[in-house]
Design a protein around this motif. Structure first.
Motif, short mmCIF file in Angstrom:
data_model
loop_
_atom_site.label_atom_id
_atom_site.label_comp_id
_atom_site.label_asym_id
_atom_site.label_seq_id
_atom_site.Cartn_x
_atom_site.Cartn_y
_atom_site.Cartn_z
N GLY A 25 51.80 36.52 48.37
CA GLY A 25 52.67 37.10 47.40
C GLY A 25 52.04 37.49 46.07
N PHE A 26 50.44 37.47 46.31
CA PHE A 26 49.63 37.34 45.07
C PHE A 26 49.37 39.11 44.98
CE2 PHE A 26 48.97 33.03 45.89
CZ PHE A 26 49.38 32.75 44.54
N ASP A 27 49.37 39.50 43.80
CA ASP A 27 48.99 40.96 43.40
C ASP A 27 47.39 41.11 43.76
OD1 ASP A 27 48.29 43.29 42.19
OD2 ASP A 27 49.41 43.32 40.56
N THR A 28 46.98 41.87 44.80
CA THR A 28 45.44 41.79 44.94
C THR A 28 45.42 43.32 45.50
OG1 THR A 28 45.67 39.53 46.23
CG2 THR A 28 43.75 40.86 46.63
N LEU A 29 44.36 43.89 44.57
CA LEU A 29 43.76 45.13 45.11
C LEU A 29 42.64 45.15 45.94
CD1 LEU A 29 44.10 46.95 41.51
CD2 LEU A 29 45.76 46.70 43.34
N TYR A 30 42.31 45.87 46.81
CA TYR A 30 41.42 45.98 47.66
C TYR A 30 41.41 47.39 48.20
CZ TYR A 30 38.68 45.59 51.94
OH TYR A 30 37.73 45.89 53.07
N ASP A 31 39.70 47.89 48.19
CA ASP A 31 39.65 49.25 49.01
C ASP A 31 38.07 49.05 49.10
OD1 ASP A 31 38.95 51.61 49.64
OD2 ASP A 31 40.37 52.64 47.95
N ASN A 32 37.68 49.11 50.57
CA ASN A 32 36.29 48.95 50.66
C ASN A 32 35.57 50.26 50.17
OD1 ASN A 32 36.92 51.07 52.71
ND2 ASN A 32 36.77 49.64 54.29
N ALA A 33 36.18 51.37 49.54
CA ALA A 33 35.17 52.38 49.00
C ALA A 33 35.05 51.92 47.66
CB ALA A 33 36.12 53.47 49.14
N TYR A 34 35.51 51.01 47.04
CA TYR A 34 35.17 50.56 45.50
C TYR A 34 33.70 50.37 45.23
CZ TYR A 34 40.18 49.79 44.22
OH TYR A 34 41.61 49.82 43.96
N ALA A 35 32.96 50.91 44.41
CA ALA A 35 31.62 50.64 44.19
C ALA A 35 31.60 49.58 42.98
CB ALA A 35 31.00 52.07 43.52
N ASP A 36 30.49 49.08 42.90
CA ASP A 36 30.55 48.00 42.21
C ASP A 36 30.81 48.18 40.72
OD1 ASP A 36 29.72 46.25 44.24
OD2 ASP A 36 27.61 45.95 43.60
N PRO A 37 30.33 49.32 39.97
CA PRO A 37 30.88 49.30 38.80
C PRO A 37 32.25 49.68 38.47
CG PRO A 37 28.70 50.60 39.13
CD PRO A 37 29.34 50.23 40.66
N ALA A 38 32.93 50.17 39.39
CA ALA A 38 34.38 50.39 39.52
C ALA A 38 35.05 49.21 39.62
CB ALA A 38 34.87 51.49 40.50
N LEU A 39 34.39 48.24 40.51
CA LEU A 39 35.28 46.98 40.54
C LEU A 39 35.03 46.12 39.29
CD1 LEU A 39 33.96 45.71 44.16
CD2 LEU A 39 36.17 45.94 43.37
N ALA A 40 33.95 46.10 38.68
CA ALA A 40 33.84 45.47 37.47
C ALA A 40 34.69 45.97 36.13
CB ALA A 40 32.49 45.31 36.83
#
Length: 243
Positions: free
Chosen positions: A113-128
């Motif tokens: 039930g936790f709001d969790t974003l995930y996309d294996n295309a995310y680059a490190d700067p975008a994640l941060a």
């Protein structure tokens, strides 16, 4: 240069070189070094730091180090190991964004039930940037990612297996108080909505229609969910975690 004495406790020792574990260590620091700078130079991301004491007094990571400082560092949110009362918790459940290597953990968090974003295309700067912009905990096994200045909240995940990773996070953040199983889409993270069997009967296998009456629909990706074996397995996992 300035010399300061550091002592790390608990899980923080796992980040240190073997020679620095289990004892106080004198370290040479730049004359303008902050506690954050030197702690990260020793291998520990700032997100993993909880109580910080300098010469016996509570301090912040921005505090400049001086000659002879005695620095004691405890892990972040170690208090979560103890029983938390509802009044001690934040007013809203934590939200997450997981890096490319934690897809299985992201799926389990969504199932709980936790709001969790995930996309294996995310680059490190975008994640941060995403974690900072949306006030999400950044989940990763990359300590250098957590050292980025934009990252305010983050968790380094020590465990390798997804089940153990989930347990680690439950313990650290007292997540059992926020569990709302099967309220989010496992694929896209959107909130699920109840849907009548009559509205989706043509999309449901006959054997499922005969055994189930409750169905959930994802308005974002149009997937359907019902309480199959994977739901029962997740309920068993959550029960083991005290949720």
């Amino acid at each position: 240069m300035t010399q300061a004495c550091f002592r790390f406790h608990g899980a923080l020792e796992r980040f240190l070189a073997p020679a620095h574990r289990g004892r106080a260590v004198w370290v040479e620091c730049a004359s303008v070094a902050s506690a954050k700078h030197q702690i990260e130079a020793l291998g520990i991301p700032h997100t993993e730091v909880g109580l910080l004491l300098i010469n016996g007094q509570a301090a912040t990571l921005t505090q400049r180090l001086r000659e002879g400082d005695q620095v004691v560092v405890h892990p972040a949110m170690a208090i979560a190991r103890d029983e938390k009362r509802p009044g001690d918790l934040p007013i809203a459940p934590p939200r997450f964004v997981a890096d490319a290597h934690l897809g299985a953990l992201a799926r389990r968090l969504r199932m709980a039930g936790f709001d969790t974003l995930y996309d294996n295309a995310y680059a490190d700067p975008a994640l941060a940037e995403l974690a900072n912009r949306e006030a999400r905990f950044l989940l990763t096994r990359d300590r250098e990612l957590l050292k980025r200045r934009q990252v305010v909240q983050g968790c380094y995940i020590h465990a390798l297996r997804p089940e153990a990773q989930l347990g680690e996070l439950f313990e650290r953040l007292a997540l059992r108080h926020w569990v709302a199983p099967f309220t989010r889409c496992l694929t896209c993270n959107a909130e699920l909505q109840p849907v009548a069997l009559e509205q989706v009967s043509e999309r449901i296998p006959i054997r499922v229609r005969d055994r189930h009456q409750a169905f959930l629909h994802c308005p974002a990706c149009d997937k359907l969910f019902w309480e199959g074996s994977h739901w029962r397995a997740m309920r068993e996992r959550l029960a083991l975690l005290g949720a």
